[in-house]
Design an enzyme around this catalytic site. Structure first.
Site, PDB file in Angstrom:
ATOM      1  N   LYS A  49      47.629  25.572  -4.317  1.00 10.85           N
ATOM      2  CA  LYS A  49      46.708  24.581  -4.869  1.00 10.85           C
ATOM      3  C   LYS A  49      45.283  25.079  -4.670  1.00 10.85           C
ATOM      4  O   LYS A  49      45.018  25.908  -3.795  1.00 10.85           O
ATOM      5  CB  LYS A  49      46.888  23.234  -4.165  1.00 10.85           C
ATOM      6  CG  LYS A  49      46.449  22.043  -5.002  1.00 10.85           C
ATOM      7  CD  LYS A  49      47.448  21.697  -6.082  1.00 10.85           C
ATOM      8  CE  LYS A  49      47.029  20.448  -6.852  1.00 10.85           C
ATOM      9  NZ  LYS A  49      48.033  20.051  -7.864  1.00 10.85           N
ATOM     10  N   ASP A  69      44.280  19.783 -12.800  1.00 10.60           N
ATOM     11  CA  ASP A  69      44.546  18.632 -11.937  1.00 10.60           C
ATOM     12  C   ASP A  69      43.402  17.656 -12.202  1.00 10.60           C
ATOM     13  O   ASP A  69      42.732  17.754 -13.243  1.00 10.60           O
ATOM     14  CB  ASP A  69      44.616  19.063 -10.463  1.00 10.60           C
ATOM     15  CG  ASP A  69      45.216  17.997  -9.550  1.00 10.60           C
ATOM     16  OD1 ASP A  69      46.439  17.855  -9.523  1.00 10.60           O
ATOM     17  OD2 ASP A  69      44.437  17.289  -8.864  1.00 10.60           O
TER      18      ASP A  69
END
Length: 461
Positions: A142, A182
């Site tokens: 991430k 995201d």
């Protein structure tokens, strides 16, 4: 061939194993101070692993849990950029490459003022298990920045993205690490990031997913997380002899995940009656008008109170407050982490909720999860329920490698098959380890086993 049921350890033995895991959690918290979201994510997994560590002692002997909780690589860098007035700003950039035992690191980039190392580590840790559950051969990672694109011009966002990628490019690649979008990173940002990567490397490769459909993106990618979560919720209901048709559904958020959650709910005959943003929430008894919501949020970039103003008598806007006070049969948290707390869970239970499924990443606090499970509510954890987004990202990678493009129907069929498999895997694993109906335990153990077996096979690295 059926999987052999593991030997059930004694209560004392399992208790001793849990004590060891609790001590490990304390050590992780000490080694990673001031990272509450990461601590929460690790705790949520470690509290379910005692049965599998008892059944498979080789996992403990190889210190697989300790290795899983420590990222393989953490990158933090400065991102200098100029605004339209020529002023220089400096943000922080992050990429945490957590585990690559199953394949290249895969996970989104988040641009939001709340981003810090602990948030990125929590998201990356969750991504390990989520990606493993898809069965698609992708590892967990991430990244992101504390830059907030809201209110910035396209030119400012472009300059920021170019500066961000000027450092990030050296750490990623189609066989190494493949980021996606995201919160705060949509098609515009992915375009600028991809353009800068291509400019620097002189390579067109599947290094980012969520690309535009005319230049390597996959159909159904924008819809995938929301669609997948609705499919998972329906699968949980079907285990109980019901489906979504005719059910009243409470949805939080009004971004990409919430919008396509509402879209799929309509398609399956459910009635989604809410949406929300940081200003408050809307209740629309006739069901959310998807076209109007998309116009306000995706085109005008407005607030949900505008929806209530234009919708008419069926809709009302509630400033502040909790969307979870609205009565519904199903609740789908689709906004951000820890949005559904113990008080909200109690309100949902009082109002007769049957199922809660996480469209966002860790939107339900541990206390709320335990309360919902104790009340017999079917609960779908995000690492299983919202895996549709990363699953279709992996399908985008496959299309890019083959230099082809699949039809929307093919991608949607693949997504439905993947979500069905994820549900079955979680359900069967929970039963196999003596926790029938506990999708949290099933998801954690199933994801852990897949990664752990690959780590064992590859040695101590």
């Amino acid at each position: 061939m059926a999987t052999a049921e593991p030997e059930r350890p004694s209560v004392t033995t399992r208790s001793n194993t849990q004590d060891t895991l609790d001590n490990l959690l304390a050590e992780i918290e000490k080694r990673n101070p001031a990272q509450p979201e990461f601590h929460q994510a690790v705790h949520e997994v470690l509290e379910t692993l005692a049965p599998v560590l008892q059944a498979r002692p080789e996992y403990a002997e190889a210190a697989l849990v300790e290795r899983l909780c420590e990222p393989e690589r953490q990158v933090m860098f400065r991102v200098p950029w100029q605004d339209d007035r020529g002023r220089v700003h400096v943000n922080r950039g992050f990429r945490v490459e957590f585990n690559s035992a199953l394949g290249p690191y895969k996970g989104g980039l988040r641009f939001h003022s709340s981003v810090n190392l602990g948030v990125i580590k929590f998201l990356g840790f969750e991504q390990i298990f989520k990606n493993a559950l898809t069965g698609l051969g992708i590892g967990g990672g991430k990244g992101g920045s504390d830059f907030d694109p809201h209110g910035r011009s396209d030119a400012e966002v472009m300059r920021f993205c170019q500066s961000f990628m000027t450092e990030l490019y050296r750490h990623i690649g189609e066989h190494t690490d493949v980021p996606a979008g995201d919160i705060g990173v949509g098609g515009r940002e992915i375009g600028y990031l991809f353009g800068q990567y291509r400019r620097i490397t002189n390579r067109w490769e599947s290094v980012l997913t969520g690309k535009g459909q005319g230049w390597g993106g996959s159909l159904i990618r924008p819809e995938a997380t929301g669609y997948g979560n609705v499919l998972f919720a329906e699968a949980m209901l079907r285990e109980r002899g019901e489906d979504l048709e005719g059910q009243t559904v409470v949805v939080s958020g009004s971004g990409n995940v919430a919008i396509y959650t509402i879209d799929k709910l309509h398609a399956l005959g459910a009635n989604p009656v809410t949406c929300s943003d940081s200003s408050g929430y809307v209740v629309d008894e006739k069901g959310i008008d998807l076209e109007l919501l998309q116009q306000i949020k995706e085109v005008e970039r407005g607030r949900v109170d505008t929806y209530a103003e234009r919708r008419g008598a069926s809709a009302r806007f509630v400033p502040g407050g909790s969307v979870w006070d609205v009565a519904g049969d199903v609740a789908l948290p689709s906004a951000t982490q820890n949005e559904l707390d113990e008080n909200a869970a109690a309100a949902l239970i009082r109002n007769g909720v049957k199922a809660v499924s996480e469209g966002a990443n860790m939107p339900t606090t541990p206390e709320a999860v335990h309360l919902l499970q104790k009340a017999g509510v079917a609960f779908g954890p995000g690492k299983a329920a919202n895996a549709g987004g990363v699953a279709v990202s992996a399908l985008e990678m496959a299309q890019n490698h083959a230099r082809t493009s699949w039809s929307a129907q093919r991608v949607e069929d693949e997504l439905a098959h993947i979500m069905k498999d994820i549900h079955a895997t979680c359900h069967e694993t929970a039963e196999r380890y003596g926790a029938p109906g506990d999708y949290v335990t099933g998801a954690n153990i199933a994801g852990f086993e897949r990664v752990a077996d690959a780590m064992l096979a590859q040695g101590v690295i």
